[in-house]
Design a protein around this motif. Structure first.
Motif, mmCIF file in Angstrom:
data_model
loop_
_atom_site.group_PDB
_atom_site.id
_atom_site.type_symbol
_atom_site.label_atom_id
_atom_site.label_comp_id
_atom_site.label_asym_id
_atom_site.label_seq_id
_atom_site.Cartn_x
_atom_site.Cartn_y
_atom_site.Cartn_z
ATOM 1 N N ILE A 46 0.821 -1.216 0.000
ATOM 2 C CA ILE A 46 0.000 0.000 0.000
ATOM 3 C C ILE A 46 0.854 1.265 0.000
ATOM 4 O O ILE A 46 0.330 2.372 0.094
ATOM 5 C CB ILE A 46 -0.985 0.023 1.187
ATOM 6 N N GLY A 47 2.172 1.121 -0.099
ATOM 7 C CA GLY A 47 3.039 2.282 -0.055
ATOM 8 C C GLY A 47 3.279 2.722 1.377
ATOM 9 O O GLY A 47 3.077 1.958 2.319
ATOM 10 N N ALA A 48 3.684 3.985 1.547
ATOM 11 C CA ALA A 48 3.970 4.489 2.895
ATOM 12 C C ALA A 48 3.582 5.954 2.996
ATOM 13 O O ALA A 48 3.560 6.689 2.002
ATOM 14 C CB ALA A 48 5.455 4.316 3.222
ATOM 15 N N CYS A 49 3.273 6.380 4.219
ATOM 16 C CA CYS A 49 3.006 7.782 4.512
ATOM 17 C C CYS A 49 3.892 8.199 5.685
ATOM 18 O O CYS A 49 4.550 7.369 6.311
ATOM 19 C CB CYS A 49 1.537 8.021 4.817
ATOM 20 N N LYS A 50 3.909 9.497 5.980
ATOM 21 C CA LYS A 50 4.813 10.009 7.006
ATOM 22 C C LYS A 50 4.200 9.966 8.401
ATOM 23 O O LYS A 50 4.847 9.539 9.368
ATOM 24 C CB LYS A 50 5.223 11.440 6.667
ATOM 25 N N SER A 51 2.947 10.415 8.534
ATOM 26 C CA SER A 51 2.320 10.470 9.862
ATOM 27 C C SER A 51 0.808 10.518 9.729
ATOM 28 O O SER A 51 0.267 10.822 8.656
ATOM 29 C CB SER A 51 2.796 11.695 10.649
ATOM 30 N N VAL A 52 0.144 10.207 10.837
ATOM 31 C CA VAL A 52 -1.316 10.248 10.899
ATOM 32 C C VAL A 52 -1.717 10.885 12.227
ATOM 33 O O VAL A 52 -1.253 10.457 13.292
ATOM 34 C CB VAL A 52 -1.932 8.834 10.806
ATOM 35 N N LYS A 53 -2.575 11.906 12.163
ATOM 36 C CA LYS A 53 -3.115 12.525 13.371
ATOM 37 C C LYS A 53 -4.613 12.270 13.436
ATOM 38 O O LYS A 53 -5.338 12.524 12.483
ATOM 39 C CB LYS A 53 -2.851 14.034 13.393
ATOM 40 N N CYS A 54 -5.068 11.753 14.567
ATOM 41 C CA CYS A 54 -6.488 11.485 14.778
ATOM 42 C C CYS A 54 -7.041 12.454 15.824
ATOM 43 O O CYS A 54 -6.486 12.560 16.919
ATOM 44 C CB CYS A 54 -6.714 10.065 15.252
ATOM 45 N N TYR A 104 -20.472 8.711 16.987
ATOM 46 C CA TYR A 104 -19.044 8.424 16.866
ATOM 47 C C TYR A 104 -18.509 9.014 15.578
ATOM 48 O O TYR A 104 -19.088 8.830 14.495
ATOM 49 C CB TYR A 104 -18.792 6.919 16.868
ATOM 50 N N SER A 105 -17.380 9.731 15.680
ATOM 51 C CA SER A 105 -16.740 10.316 14.504
ATOM 52 C C SER A 105 -15.312 10.695 14.850
ATOM 53 O O SER A 105 -15.034 11.164 15.954
ATOM 54 C CB SER A 105 -17.507 11.557 14.029
ATOM 55 N N THR A 106 -14.406 10.492 13.899
ATOM 56 C CA THR A 106 -12.995 10.831 14.076
ATOM 57 C C THR A 106 -12.489 11.546 12.829
ATOM 58 O O THR A 106 -12.806 11.147 11.708
ATOM 59 C CB THR A 106 -12.156 9.562 14.317
ATOM 60 N N LEU A 107 -11.703 12.603 13.022
ATOM 61 C CA LEU A 107 -11.070 13.311 11.916
ATOM 62 C C LEU A 107 -9.630 12.829 11.798
ATOM 63 O O LEU A 107 -8.874 12.849 12.774
ATOM 64 C CB LEU A 107 -11.099 14.818 12.148
ATOM 65 N N ILE A 108 -9.250 12.403 10.608
ATOM 66 C CA ILE A 108 -7.917 11.845 10.364
ATOM 67 C C ILE A 108 -7.163 12.752 9.398
ATOM 68 O O ILE A 108 -7.661 13.069 8.312
ATOM 69 C CB ILE A 108 -8.028 10.420 9.785
ATOM 70 N N ASP A 109 -5.972 13.160 9.804
ATOM 71 C CA ASP A 109 -5.121 14.028 8.995
ATOM 72 C C ASP A 109 -3.862 13.237 8.633
ATOM 73 O O ASP A 109 -3.066 12.897 9.506
ATOM 74 C CB ASP A 109 -4.768 15.289 9.789
ATOM 75 N N VAL A 110 -3.695 12.927 7.338
ATOM 76 C CA VAL A 110 -2.574 12.107 6.873
ATOM 77 C C VAL A 110 -1.540 13.002 6.201
ATOM 78 O O VAL A 110 -1.879 13.797 5.325
ATOM 79 C CB VAL A 110 -3.029 11.044 5.854
ATOM 80 N N GLU A 111 -0.284 12.874 6.611
ATOM 81 C CA GLU A 111 0.808 13.547 5.924
ATOM 82 C C GLU A 111 1.579 12.518 5.108
ATOM 83 O O GLU A 111 1.990 11.479 5.629
ATOM 84 C CB GLU A 111 1.750 14.235 6.902
ATOM 85 N N PHE A 112 1.794 12.816 3.826
ATOM 86 C CA PHE A 112 2.486 11.907 2.933
ATOM 87 C C PHE A 112 3.987 12.209 2.919
ATOM 88 O O PHE A 112 4.439 13.218 3.468
ATOM 89 C CB PHE A 112 1.882 11.976 1.535
#
Length: 361
Positions: A46-54, A104-112
């Motif tokens: 699936i490749g890679a990303c740098k970080s994930v903030k929830c 229930y809900s979560t906001l996910i911020d992905v940095e590539f």
């Protein structure tokens, strides 16, 4: 006691395990071995990303366990269609303006890896008024209005994860959306502006964006280092199908983010391990684990507490339907459960609650 696959499936067909599957999912180590035969490990890159903030927008799916269970039982039981249950919306002292519904809900911020980012909103809650307050508190409403959220990821169709859809679509009707296979016609109708008087749920803002239905039993690549994995799960209140998110964080490992995890935490971890490259290193998990969601403990859940450590998880940001009793037992067992702040109607600090954040990577 040994259980053959044939005998187990025969018992399942007769309904002997229906109650367990409805409440807990295929979670025990015994059932895991029945449903998950050995298969090659790590075949999907699936490749890679740098970080994930929830950011936990809301983990308070309901405010009183006995009221929620009572509503289902009075309507005919745990398997009754959620769209014909007269849910309690008044007179609950600890509720939101008396309403037992939360969401229930979560906001996910992905940095590539190249520094770009994507935002994913996981689930939409239940009580639209409660969710409007939560979205405003975390700035989600403004992000939606400015088209700064790239995807609405609906883990499953349950009332506390989906009935608040209006609070999202009134801010961004054309948001791209993905749902698991198993959504009922009522769910699609709600997206298109339907009203359901008995459960008191409505949506006056028709969804106009792309809608993708994800096939079960597959890994679906979404972005670099980001994929979904979909399960054909049968759940209480006649709901079917659930999907979870998997992130491959460079130099850390895989992070799994769930809605409820009705498929069972062990089944989910096993499937991730067997299907995704890097599955031998599951670094973190965030979201509902669906163990004792109504604070009722069954001795078979002890197997789960004993089985989880073998996956080497370093960070557990569990919440929602995990159950406070479960969190207490996991902490006592030495599992790396991240504490919350008990703000905004989250009752205890045992795990991440409303407004809390966690960063992987």
């Amino acid at each position: 006691m040994t259980v053959s696959r044939r005998d187990f499936l025969k018992g399942l067909a007769l309904g002997g395990t229906a109650g367990y599957l409805a409440m807990a999912g295929v979670s025990s180590t015994v059932m895991k071995d029945v449903f998950l035969p050995e298969e090659p490990v790590g075949d999907v890159d699936i490749g890679a990303c740098k970080s994930v903030k929830c950011t936990v927008v809301s983990e308070t799916s309901w405010f009183n366990n006995s009221v929620t269970v009572g509503d289902m039982m009075k309507a005919g039981g745990l398997l009754v269609n959620q769209y014909i249950i007269p849910w309690t919306h008044t007179g609950v002292k600890e509720g939101f303006h008396g309403d037992n519904a939360g969401g229930y809900s979560t906001l996910i911020d992905v940095e590539f890896l190249d520094g770009t980012r994507k935002k994913i909103l996981l689930d939409t809650g239940w009580n639209s008024n409660w969710m409007r307050e939560c979205f405003k508190r975390e700035g989600v409403d403004q992000m939606l209005q400015k088209d700064q959220i790239d995807l609405l990821f609906q883990t499953h169709e349950h009332f506390d994860h989906f009935f608040g859809i209006e609070a999202v679509l009134e801010n961004c009707a054309d948001i791209p959306m993905t749902v698991p296979k198993g959504f009922y016609q009522e769910g699609f109708d709600l997206l298109q502006g339907a009203h359901f008087d008995v459960p008191q749920v409505k949506n006056d803002h028709k969804h106009t964006g792309e809608l993708v239905v994800r096939e079960s039993g597959k890994v679906h690549k979404l972005y670099p280092g980001v994929a979904s994995i979909t399960f054909d799960s049968s759940i209480i209140t006649r709901v079917k199908g659930e999907q979870a998110l998997v992130f491959n964080i460079k130099d850390k490992g895989l992070a799994v983010i769930t809605g409820c995890c009705h498929m069972g935490i062990i089944s989910l971890l096993q499937e991730v391990r067997h299907r995704i490259q890097g599955g031998d290193k599951i670094y973190a998990i965030q979201g509902g684990l669906h163990i004792s969601p109504f604070e009722d403990w069954d001795p078979q859940y002890d197997d789960l507490i004993l089985a989880i450590p073998k996956y080497g998880i370093e960070v557990m940001g569990c919440n929602h339907c995990t159950g406070y009793l479960t969190a207490e037992k996991m902490i006592k067992a030495g599992l790396p459960v991240v504490e919350g702040t008990a703000r905004f109607k989250s009752r205890k600090k045992l795990y991440l609650g409303n407004g809390d954040q966690i960063v992987f990577g």
